[in-house]
Enzyme design. Structure first.
Site, PDB file in Angstrom:
ATOM      1  N   LYS A 271       0.837  -1.202   0.000  1.00 33.48           N
ATOM      2  CA  LYS A 271       0.000   0.000   0.000  1.00 33.48           C
ATOM      3  C   LYS A 271       0.876   1.258   0.000  1.00 33.48           C
ATOM      4  O   LYS A 271       1.915   1.304   0.671  1.00 33.48           O
ATOM      5  CB  LYS A 271      -0.914  -0.032   1.232  1.00 33.48           C
ATOM      6  CG  LYS A 271      -1.948   1.079   1.310  1.00 33.48           C
ATOM      7  CD  LYS A 271      -2.829   0.834   2.532  1.00 33.48           C
ATOM      8  CE  LYS A 271      -3.819   1.968   2.757  1.00 33.48           C
ATOM      9  NZ  LYS A 271      -4.674   1.719   3.939  1.00 33.48           N
TER      10      LYS A 271
ATOM     11  N   SER B  89      -9.335   2.429   3.329  1.00 30.89           N
ATOM     12  CA  SER B  89      -8.361   3.087   2.482  1.00 30.89           C
ATOM     13  C   SER B  89      -7.487   2.124   1.684  1.00 30.89           C
ATOM     14  O   SER B  89      -6.735   2.554   0.802  1.00 30.89           O
ATOM     15  CB  SER B  89      -7.463   3.985   3.338  1.00 30.89           C
ATOM     16  OG  SER B  89      -6.742   3.225   4.296  1.00 30.89           O
TER      17      SER B  89
ATOM     18  N   SER C 134     -10.041   0.021   7.292  1.00 30.96           N
ATOM     19  CA  SER C 134      -9.421   0.151   5.972  1.00 30.96           C
ATOM     20  C   SER C 134      -8.993  -1.151   5.325  1.00 30.96           C
ATOM     21  O   SER C 134      -8.638  -1.161   4.139  1.00 30.96           O
ATOM     22  CB  SER C 134      -8.211   1.089   6.059  1.00 30.96           C
ATOM     23  OG  SER C 134      -8.634   2.405   6.285  1.00 30.96           O
TER      24      SER C 134
END
Length: 473
Positions: free
Chosen positions: A78, A153, A177
């Site tokens: 990420k 996210s 997330s």
């Protein structure tokens, strides 16, 4: 090979020389080239470095040396997480793309386990939104329907796994997330307990945890084993599990008391399909022999929850690693201004209140139920771009969709409890809708046992979004 194969199966195929790490990597890179332009899951790639690492991994197989558990298997990281030699822009225009010098502990554990790093996945600016919308790289789209968000996210990570662009993907979770994008994309998202996976600096008042998004429970458990290797420099650590988490897959969970919560802890309305998803999972759990009953847990007072959502998160954004904060999104600049208007005593007051109420919330596990079942989100996946528009239009709130998305997940981050989103339901519109199981303190093991039993019953790992499931390309 099938691009939707599990990471465990791919590692076995490498070890038995059925396929080489170079072949595996090339298949995924070709799929990224073909499919990612419409999904926008990846924001940075270094294919040549990845191919060089794959060639080294292939030679180690031929040399007959001992191989780590995920030798030669690709995994993306990420964009909010640092890797030496790679940028980490946090999806923000106000952060440079200069290579970083630090590799975060979770990435070091991926490398120690033999994974090949295959790029960086999209996230909203500073991971704050519940959808992967940003104006630096553009919005990420849900492979099940490109009009909708994959959540956030860790939305780039989830979209990559759902579309077969990666077998598994790194993510982190400060309010849902990992679980929200797993719900939106029909995947399994396990949020570890606080302190289970080492991190360099715990953020958001220690609410953010590192983890992964997977398709199968077996992958989730095996990844948790390698991610949770202790770090003697960490400030605190979860107690060691009774046995490896991989050994919990398929293990009998016994008869558990499972509380069913359908009302959002924040008081917002819950969409009928989200209620239906949790009720469907409840029936599956009853079919497995568990006792499921309505529950009314006590979580956080309005003052405590507001303290987290404003005082703590506003301060976190003020301290975020911007090179040029003036380029931040309007809703982020609003939070920074709010943080500057509060004195430090209010932060300490909010943090201490949350800690006190979290202790009381955790005490309900084992006393009133063993596991809590909820919808993962209180709404189906929103349209692409909605969350960023909503936040910029109403930075002072209230923001209904954002609140619906985090209503059931954020309580786990504040309490530090482990939780998993499981994809047992599909809406009439064809979008995945997840259910969440919340375990007691440090009890990832029970979640893995339940998820593996539900996976065997439901077979979600065989469901893939139309248009991405045919052939290797």
């Amino acid at each position: 090979m099938n691009p939707f194969d599990s990471a465990v199966d791919l590692a076995t195929a490498v070890r038995t020389r059925e396929i080489s790490p170079v072949e595996i990597l090339d298949i995924y890179l070709r799929r990224i080239d073909k499919h990612d332009p419409e999904i926008n899951a990846f924001v940075w790639r270094d294919d040549e470095t990845a191919r060089a690492a794959a060639r080294v991994a292939a030679q180690r197989v031929l040399d007959g040396t001992d191989l780590p558990p995920f030798h030669g298997v690709p995994i993306p990281v990420k964009d909010s997480t640092q890797v030496a030699g790679q940028p980490a822009t946090h999806g923000a225009r106000g952060v440079s793309d200069a290579p970083r010098t630090l590799t975060e502990p979770v990435v070091s554990r991926f490398l120690d386990a033999g994974f090949l790093l295959t790029g960086r996945t999209n996230s909203p600016e500073m991971t704050l939104l519940s959808a992967t919308d940003n104006n630096r790289y553009g919005n990420t789209r849900n492979p099940w329907n490109l009009k909708y968000t994959p959540g956030g996210s860790s939305g780039g990570a989830a979209a990559a796994v759902a579309a077969g662009l990666a077998p598994v993907a790194h993510g982190n979770d400060g309010g849902g997330s990992i679980r929200m994008p797993s719900s939106c994309c029909g995947l399994l998202g396990l949020k570890p307990s606080r302190g289970r996976v080492p991190s360099y600096v715990p953020t958001w008042d220690h609410a953010v945890v590192e983890g992964a998004i997977t398709r199968t429970t077996r992958d989730a458990a095996a990844l948790l084993d390698i991610m949770s290797v202790p770090d003697r420099l960490a400030m605190y650590q979860a107690p060691p599990p009774e046995r490896p988490f991989a050994d919990e897959v398929g293990r009998d969970a016994g008869q558990l008391r499972i509380g069913l919560l359908l009302d959002a802890p924040t008081g917002v309305p819950v969409a009928p399909e989200c209620v239906a998803a949790a009720e469907h999972t409840a029936r599956l759990l009853e079919a497995l022999g568990h006792k499921v009953f309505p529950a009314a847990p006590r979580f956080f007072s309005h003052q405590a929850f507001l303290g987290y959502a404003t005082t703590i998160l506003d301060a976190a954004q003020w301290a975020a690693p911007y090179d040029d904060p003036g380029l931040a999104e309007p809703h982020m600049r609003y939070r920074m201004r709010q943080a500057e208007a509060r004195h430090s005593g209010l932060y300490v007051q909010a943090s201490q209140l949350l800690m006190a109420e979290a202790r009381e919330a955790r005490a309900q596990w084992g006393r009133e139920y063993d596991v809590l079942l909820t919808p993962t989100m209180a709404c189906p996946p929103p349209l692409v771009g909605h969350c960023l528009e909503e936040n910029n239009a109403r930075p002072d709130g209230p923001r209904l969709v954002e609140t619906q998305m985090i209503s059931f997940t954020s309580v786990c981050n504040i309490t530090g409890l482990p939780a998993v989103s499981i994809p047992t339901y599909t809406s009439d519109a064809g979008l995945p809708i997840g259910s969440q199981l919340i375990g007691g303190p440090w009890d990832e093991a029970v979640l893995i046992r339940l998820a593996s039993a539900l996976e065997n019953l439901d077979g979600w790992a065989r469901r893939h979004p139309t248009g991405f499931a045919s052939g290797t390309l």
